[in-house]
Design a protein around this motif. Structure first.
Motif, PDB file in Angstrom:
ATOM      1  N   GLY A 185       0.809  -1.209   0.000  1.00  0.00           N
ATOM      2  CA  GLY A 185       0.000   0.000   0.000  1.00  0.00           C
ATOM      3  C   GLY A 185       0.845   1.263   0.000  1.00  0.00           C
ATOM      4  N   PHE A 186       0.207   2.366  -0.389  1.00  0.00           N
ATOM      5  CA  PHE A 186       0.867   3.666  -0.391  1.00  0.00           C
ATOM      6  C   PHE A 186       0.518   4.413   0.892  1.00  0.00           C
ATOM      7  CE2 PHE A 186       0.379   2.499  -4.846  1.00  0.00           C
ATOM      8  CZ  PHE A 186       1.666   2.697  -5.323  1.00  0.00           C
ATOM      9  N   LYS A 187       1.473   5.194   1.393  1.00  0.00           N
ATOM     10  CA  LYS A 187       1.287   5.847   2.689  1.00  0.00           C
ATOM     11  C   LYS A 187       0.335   7.031   2.623  1.00  0.00           C
ATOM     12  CE  LYS A 187       5.702   6.541   3.292  1.00  0.00           C
ATOM     13  NZ  LYS A 187       6.333   5.766   2.195  1.00  0.00           N
ATOM     14  N   SER A 188       0.313   7.728   1.488  1.00  0.00           N
ATOM     15  CA  SER A 188      -0.507   8.927   1.357  1.00  0.00           C
ATOM     16  C   SER A 188      -0.735   9.205  -0.122  1.00  0.00           C
ATOM     17  CB  SER A 188       0.174  10.129   2.022  1.00  0.00           C
ATOM     18  OG  SER A 188       1.385  10.444   1.351  1.00  0.00           O
ATOM     19  N   ALA A 189      -1.662  10.122  -0.398  1.00  0.00           N
ATOM     20  CA  ALA A 189      -1.913  10.511  -1.781  1.00  0.00           C
ATOM     21  C   ALA A 189      -0.671  11.166  -2.380  1.00  0.00           C
ATOM     22  CB  ALA A 189      -3.109  11.469  -1.845  1.00  0.00           C
ATOM     23  N   ARG A 190       0.052  11.921  -1.577  1.00  0.00           N
ATOM     24  CA  ARG A 190       1.284  12.549  -2.057  1.00  0.00           C
ATOM     25  C   ARG A 190       2.330  11.491  -2.398  1.00  0.00           C
ATOM     26  NH1 ARG A 190       5.237  16.615   1.426  1.00  0.00           N
ATOM     27  NH2 ARG A 190       6.728  17.021  -0.257  1.00  0.00           N
ATOM     28  N   HIS A 191       2.420  10.459  -1.567  1.00  0.00           N
ATOM     29  CA  HIS A 191       3.364   9.367  -1.838  1.00  0.00           C
ATOM     30  C   HIS A 191       3.028   8.680  -3.153  1.00  0.00           C
ATOM     31  CE1 HIS A 191       4.814   5.069  -0.728  1.00  0.00           C
ATOM     32  NE2 HIS A 191       5.760   5.716  -1.374  1.00  0.00           N
ATOM     33  N   LEU A 192       1.749   8.422  -3.381  1.00  0.00           N
ATOM     34  CA  LEU A 192       1.322   7.778  -4.627  1.00  0.00           C
ATOM     35  C   LEU A 192       1.614   8.676  -5.826  1.00  0.00           C
ATOM     36  CD1 LEU A 192      -0.123   5.683  -6.347  1.00  0.00           C
ATOM     37  CD2 LEU A 192      -2.313   6.663  -5.602  1.00  0.00           C
ATOM     38  N   GLN A 193       1.285   9.959  -5.724  1.00  0.00           N
ATOM     39  CA  GLN A 193       1.529  10.886  -6.834  1.00  0.00           C
ATOM     40  C   GLN A 193       3.025  10.979  -7.147  1.00  0.00           C
ATOM     41  OE1 GLN A 193      -0.885  12.969  -8.735  1.00  0.00           O
ATOM     42  NE2 GLN A 193       0.969  12.869  -9.953  1.00  0.00           N
TER      43      GLN A 193
END
Length: 238
Positions: A185-193
């Motif tokens: 999983g990704f930690k945050s939307a910023r991490h994913l972006q």
């Protein structure tokens, strides 16, 4: 000693540029975890922590992706396939909007918290800014937000809305799904972006459509991709 060891891009780093660039290439090119890259480097006698690999991927990967993106701007296909997929981050649903061309090259990607006309509008404006031109045709699924945003931003562009026509865009999400499982999983939307903004341009560089391509031509394209990677990573020999 190669010239890249003295390049300003790699200043204040103890490891040679070849090692840094190779670690970043492994992490971005293949669906590997940071620990896997650490083990692969250790097998070659290079002792570096997975935290360091992560920092390298973020710093140098961002630079490499920016170089690739600037070189390909306006040179990709004129048929845009747009699609969105839901990704759960911290128990909250987010939407990963992605656009690819007719050859499967990623045009742009945007993480948003909504799946509506405003979100589709933001994606299309980002696409126009990044590509510098309008497409010949846009292909989407049945989501009505695409049509509403297209009428506002690109009213003269042909729009085909059909679920069966948009498999190319839907398939483009698979690498991100594989990474999501490996990274747990990704930690945050910023991490994913941040991740997809770095990963997708690098994937474009090494994306070689295999249909109707002889094996010798495929090898030539792969060699050219590696040559460009070495150029972007400033790995030319002195």
């Amino acid at each position: 000693m190669t010239q890249v060891a003295r390049d300003r891009l790699y200043r204040r780093h103890r490891f040679p540029a070849e090692v840094i660039a190779h670690a970043v290439w492994l992490y971005l090119r293949f669906p590997l975890s940071l620990s896997m890259v650490e083990d692969l480097l250790a097998a070659r006698g290079i002792i570096v922590s997975h935290q360091t690999v992560r920092l390298w991927a973020e710093k140098f990967g961002r630079h490499f992706a920016g170089e690739i993106r600037s070189r390909s701007a306006g040179r990709l296909g004129d048929k845009w396939h747009l699609d969105e997929v839901d990704i759960s981050i911290g128990g909250k649903k987010h939407w990963l909007w992605r656009a690819v061309d007719q050859d499967g090259f990623v045009l742009d990607v945007l993480v948003q918290s909504r799946r509506n006309t405003k979100a589709a509008n933001r994606l299309m404006r980002k696409l126009l800014k990044g590509q510098g031109r309008s497409p010949r045709v846009i292909i989407t699924d049945k989501l009505r937000s695409y049509g509403a945003a297209k009428r506002d931003i690109m009213p003269c562009v042909e729009h085909r809305s059909h679920k069966g026509l948009n498999n190319r865009a839907e398939n483009s999400h698979q690498p991100t799904r594989r990474r999501e499982r490996i990274m747990k999983g990704f930690k945050s939307a910023r991490h994913l972006q941040c991740f997809v903004s770095i990963h997708d341009p690098v994937a474009n560089l090494f994306h070689i459509p295999r249909h109707d391509i002889p094996s010798d031509h495929h090898r030539e394209l792969r060699t050219a991709a590696m040559r460009m990677w070495n150029e972007i990573a400033r790995l030319q020999a002195a």
